[in-house]
Design a protein around this motif. Structure first.
Motif, PDB file in Angstrom:
ATOM      1  N   MET A   1       0.740  -1.268   0.059  1.00  0.00           N
ATOM      2  CA  MET A   1       0.143  -0.077   0.058  1.00  0.00           C
ATOM      3  C   MET A   1       0.856   1.394   0.047  1.00  0.00           C
ATOM      4  SD  MET A   1      -3.157   0.639   2.553  1.00  0.00           S
ATOM      5  CE  MET A   1      -3.133   1.987   3.325  1.00  0.00           C
ATOM      6  N   ALA A   2       0.547   2.141  -0.854  1.00  0.00           N
ATOM      7  CA  ALA A   2       1.240   3.347  -0.933  1.00  0.00           C
ATOM      8  C   ALA A   2       1.123   4.332   0.081  1.00  0.00           C
ATOM      9  CB  ALA A   2       1.043   3.964  -2.354  1.00  0.00           C
ATOM     10  N   GLU A   3       2.188   5.016   0.524  1.00  0.00           N
ATOM     11  CA  GLU A   3       2.194   5.917   1.728  1.00  0.00           C
ATOM     12  C   GLU A   3       1.300   7.174   1.146  1.00  0.00           C
ATOM     13  OE1 GLU A   3       5.080   8.158   4.371  1.00  0.00           O
ATOM     14  OE2 GLU A   3       5.588   5.939   4.231  1.00  0.00           O
ATOM     15  N   ASN A   4       0.549   7.857   1.887  1.00  0.00           N
ATOM     16  CA  ASN A   4      -0.276   9.149   1.406  1.00  0.00           C
ATOM     17  C   ASN A   4       0.657  10.297   1.636  1.00  0.00           C
ATOM     18  OD1 ASN A   4      -1.848  11.265   1.301  1.00  0.00           O
ATOM     19  ND2 ASN A   4      -3.406  10.588   3.064  1.00  0.00           N
ATOM     20  N   PRO A   5       1.155  10.843   0.461  1.00  0.00           N
ATOM     21  CA  PRO A   5       2.085  11.910   0.668  1.00  0.00           C
ATOM     22  C   PRO A   5       1.469  13.167   1.247  1.00  0.00           C
ATOM     23  CG  PRO A   5       0.760  11.983  -1.366  1.00  0.00           C
ATOM     24  CD  PRO A   5       0.527  10.791  -0.768  1.00  0.00           C
ATOM     25  N   ASN A   6       0.156  13.277   1.647  1.00  0.00           N
ATOM     26  CA  ASN A   6      -0.384  14.495   2.273  1.00  0.00           C
ATOM     27  C   ASN A   6      -0.492  14.315   3.896  1.00  0.00           C
ATOM     28  OD1 ASN A   6      -0.768  16.054   0.055  1.00  0.00           O
ATOM     29  ND2 ASN A   6      -2.569  15.134  -0.631  1.00  0.00           N
ATOM     30  N   ALA A   7      -0.258  12.905   4.149  1.00  0.00           N
ATOM     31  CA  ALA A   7      -0.497  12.594   5.667  1.00  0.00           C
ATOM     32  C   ALA A   7       0.456  13.211   6.634  1.00  0.00           C
ATOM     33  CB  ALA A   7       0.043  11.189   6.046  1.00  0.00           C
ATOM     34  N   LEU A   8       0.340  13.637   7.640  1.00  0.00           N
ATOM     35  CA  LEU A   8       1.136  14.635   8.392  1.00  0.00           C
ATOM     36  C   LEU A   8       2.026  13.781   9.293  1.00  0.00           C
ATOM     37  CD1 LEU A   8      -1.429  17.027  10.200  1.00  0.00           C
ATOM     38  CD2 LEU A   8       0.230  17.420   8.609  1.00  0.00           C
ATOM     39  N   PRO A   9       3.594  14.018   9.208  1.00  0.00           N
ATOM     40  CA  PRO A   9       4.416  12.824   9.983  1.00  0.00           C
ATOM     41  C   PRO A   9       4.335  13.239  11.256  1.00  0.00           C
ATOM     42  CG  PRO A   9       5.459  15.069   9.157  1.00  0.00           C
ATOM     43  CD  PRO A   9       4.039  15.158   8.684  1.00  0.00           C
ATOM     44  N   SER A  10       4.801  12.052  12.198  1.00  0.00           N
ATOM     45  CA  SER A  10       4.588  11.956  13.502  1.00  0.00           C
ATOM     46  C   SER A  10       5.324  13.395  13.950  1.00  0.00           C
ATOM     47  CB  SER A  10       5.249  10.854  13.914  1.00  0.00           C
ATOM     48  OG  SER A  10       5.575  10.954  15.438  1.00  0.00           O
ATOM     49  N   ARG A  77       6.554  21.719   5.426  1.00  0.00           N
ATOM     50  CA  ARG A  77       6.456  20.752   4.549  1.00  0.00           C
ATOM     51  C   ARG A  77       5.007  20.123   3.941  1.00  0.00           C
ATOM     52  NH1 ARG A  77      10.168  16.868   8.653  1.00  0.00           N
ATOM     53  NH2 ARG A  77      12.070  18.082   8.281  1.00  0.00           N
ATOM     54  N   HIS A  78       3.877  20.522   4.459  1.00  0.00           N
ATOM     55  CA  HIS A  78       2.636  20.356   4.004  1.00  0.00           C
ATOM     56  C   HIS A  78       2.168  21.216   3.136  1.00  0.00           C
ATOM     57  CE1 HIS A  78      -1.651  19.347   4.215  1.00  0.00           C
ATOM     58  NE2 HIS A  78      -1.165  18.379   4.365  1.00  0.00           N
ATOM     59  N   ASN A  79       2.714  22.479   3.070  1.00  0.00           N
ATOM     60  CA  ASN A  79       2.094  23.292   2.136  1.00  0.00           C
ATOM     61  C   ASN A  79       3.270  24.125   1.319  1.00  0.00           C
ATOM     62  OD1 ASN A  79      -0.581  23.540   2.902  1.00  0.00           O
ATOM     63  ND2 ASN A  79       0.259  24.281   4.860  1.00  0.00           N
ATOM     64  N   ILE A 132      -1.400  21.619  17.518  1.00  0.00           N
ATOM     65  CA  ILE A 132      -0.729  22.946  16.911  1.00  0.00           C
ATOM     66  C   ILE A 132      -0.783  22.814  15.583  1.00  0.00           C
ATOM     67  CG2 ILE A 132       1.054  24.481  16.832  1.00  0.00           C
ATOM     68  CD1 ILE A 132       1.487  23.616  19.682  1.00  0.00           C
ATOM     69  N   VAL A 133      -0.297  21.738  14.883  1.00  0.00           N
ATOM     70  CA  VAL A 133      -0.109  21.681  13.354  1.00  0.00           C
ATOM     71  C   VAL A 133      -1.532  21.651  12.836  1.00  0.00           C
ATOM     72  CG1 VAL A 133       0.400  20.078  11.577  1.00  0.00           C
ATOM     73  CG2 VAL A 133       1.985  20.404  13.614  1.00  0.00           C
ATOM     74  N   THR A 134      -2.426  21.067  13.328  1.00  0.00           N
ATOM     75  CA  THR A 134      -3.733  20.922  12.676  1.00  0.00           C
ATOM     76  C   THR A 134      -4.553  22.502  12.797  1.00  0.00           C
ATOM     77  OG1 THR A 134      -4.360  18.760  13.432  1.00  0.00           O
ATOM     78  CG2 THR A 134      -5.951  20.110  12.900  1.00  0.00           C
ATOM     79  N   GLN A 135      -3.980  23.263  13.958  1.00  0.00           N
ATOM     80  CA  GLN A 135      -4.765  24.661  13.985  1.00  0.00           C
ATOM     81  C   GLN A 135      -3.982  25.277  12.725  1.00  0.00           C
ATOM     82  OE1 GLN A 135      -4.701  26.384  17.808  1.00  0.00           O
ATOM     83  NE2 GLN A 135      -5.168  27.984  17.321  1.00  0.00           N
ATOM     84  N   THR A 136      -2.738  25.245  12.574  1.00  0.00           N
ATOM     85  CA  THR A 136      -2.128  25.969  11.499  1.00  0.00           C
ATOM     86  C   THR A 136      -2.563  25.672  10.133  1.00  0.00           C
ATOM     87  OG1 THR A 136      -0.163  24.438  11.072  1.00  0.00           O
ATOM     88  CG2 THR A 136       0.278  26.196  12.945  1.00  0.00           C
ATOM     89  N   LEU A 137      -2.804  24.332   9.921  1.00  0.00           N
ATOM     90  CA  LEU A 137      -3.458  23.911   8.733  1.00  0.00           C
ATOM     91  C   LEU A 137      -4.790  24.334   8.341  1.00  0.00           C
ATOM     92  CD1 LEU A 137      -1.883  20.260   8.634  1.00  0.00           C
ATOM     93  CD2 LEU A 137      -0.845  22.448   7.325  1.00  0.00           C
ATOM     94  N   THR A 138      -5.480  24.608   9.457  1.00  0.00           N
ATOM     95  CA  THR A 138      -6.933  24.902   9.576  1.00  0.00           C
ATOM     96  C   THR A 138      -6.895  26.522   8.962  1.00  0.00           C
ATOM     97  OG1 THR A 138      -7.979  23.237  11.055  1.00  0.00           O
ATOM     98  CG2 THR A 138      -8.998  25.212  10.698  1.00  0.00           C
ATOM     99  N   ALA A 139      -5.910  27.162   9.825  1.00  0.00           N
ATOM    100  CA  ALA A 139      -5.843  28.540   9.683  1.00  0.00           C
ATOM    101  C   ALA A 139      -5.511  28.814   7.985  1.00  0.00           C
ATOM    102  CB  ALA A 139      -5.022  29.185  10.492  1.00  0.00           C
ATOM    103  N   PHE A 140      -4.774  28.199   7.449  1.00  0.00           N
ATOM    104  CA  PHE A 140      -4.164  28.308   6.117  1.00  0.00           C
ATOM    105  C   PHE A 140      -5.322  27.862   5.307  1.00  0.00           C
ATOM    106  CE2 PHE A 140      -2.293  26.281   2.391  1.00  0.00           C
ATOM    107  CZ  PHE A 140      -1.678  27.322   1.849  1.00  0.00           C
ATOM    108  N   LYS A 141      -6.065  26.896   5.446  1.00  0.00           N
ATOM    109  CA  LYS A 141      -7.215  26.585   4.629  1.00  0.00           C
ATOM    110  C   LYS A 141      -8.281  27.707   4.569  1.00  0.00           C
ATOM    111  CE  LYS A 141      -6.541  21.558   4.873  1.00  0.00           C
ATOM    112  NZ  LYS A 141      -7.205  20.163   5.696  1.00  0.00           N
ATOM    113  N   LYS A 142      -8.341  28.222   5.617  1.00  0.00           N
ATOM    114  CA  LYS A 142      -9.428  29.338   5.517  1.00  0.00           C
ATOM    115  C   LYS A 142      -8.895  30.690   4.616  1.00  0.00           C
ATOM    116  CE  LYS A 142     -12.684  31.389   9.030  1.00  0.00           C
ATOM    117  NZ  LYS A 142     -12.959  31.418  10.273  1.00  0.00           N
ATOM    118  N   TYR A 143      -7.638  30.902   5.047  1.00  0.00           N
ATOM    119  CA  TYR A 143      -7.152  32.154   4.486  1.00  0.00           C
ATOM    120  C   TYR A 143      -5.753  31.950   3.770  1.00  0.00           C
ATOM    121  CZ  TYR A 143     -10.145  34.150   8.051  1.00  0.00           C
ATOM    122  OH  TYR A 143     -11.278  34.725   8.626  1.00  0.00           O
TER     123      TYR A 143
END
Length: 149
Positions: A1-10, A77-79, A132-143
């Motif tokens: 199974m291929a690894e999801n490139p959009n998955a957040l690292p630990s 790395r995500h964005n 914290i990472v999720t909060q940063t990504l949520t803020a980015f998706k919104k604006y």
């Protein structure tokens, strides 16, 4: 199974990588991951023995900075956008941390009793970092246009 490139690292894995990257004089070269992460793990008893107001050590300040810097690096790395950390702490262990990208504030937190900074377990460290990472990504998706500005 291929690894999801959009998955957040630990978060803990990324934090250990940051600790190793900051070791420019190879003083921790032979240390295991468990030894490197140990200063972030603080028992309730250790936390209660810490003074509420007291001088911040350079090691503690570096640990706090690296914790938030790791969240910024995972965001990058995500964005693919640069994220920066502004961190200011008084000697009395009060301060503020701010993560931003472009003109967008991704995360902000007032730090109190920073002498007691730490986590009860690796799982708790992972959870808090990922929040914290999720909060940063949520803020980015919104604006996203503000972050690119």
């Amino acid at each position: 199974m291929a690894e999801n490139p959009n998955a957040l690292p630990s978060f803990v894995t990324a934090l250990i990588a940051q600790i190793r990257a900051e070791d420019s004089y190879t003083g921790r070269q032979g240390f295991t991951d468990d030894v490197l992460i140990k200063p972030y793990l603080v028992t309730l008893d250790q936390r209660l023995r810490q003074q509420v107001i007291g001088d911040m050590t350079a090691a503690l300040t570096a640990r706090i900075r690296l914790f938030y810097q790791t969240a910024a690096i995972i965001f990058e790395r995500h964005n693919g956008l640069l994220a920066s950390v502004m961190y200011e702490m008084s000697q009395e262990s009060f301060g503020r941390v701010l993560l931003y990208s472009g003109s967008l504030v991704l995360y902000t937190k007032t730090l109190r009793d920073a002498n007691r900074f730490g986590f009860s377990s690796i799982a708790n460290l992972e959870d808090e970092g990922q929040k914290i990472v999720t909060q940063t990504l949520t803020a980015f998706k919104k604006y996203p246009e503000v972050a690119r500005n």
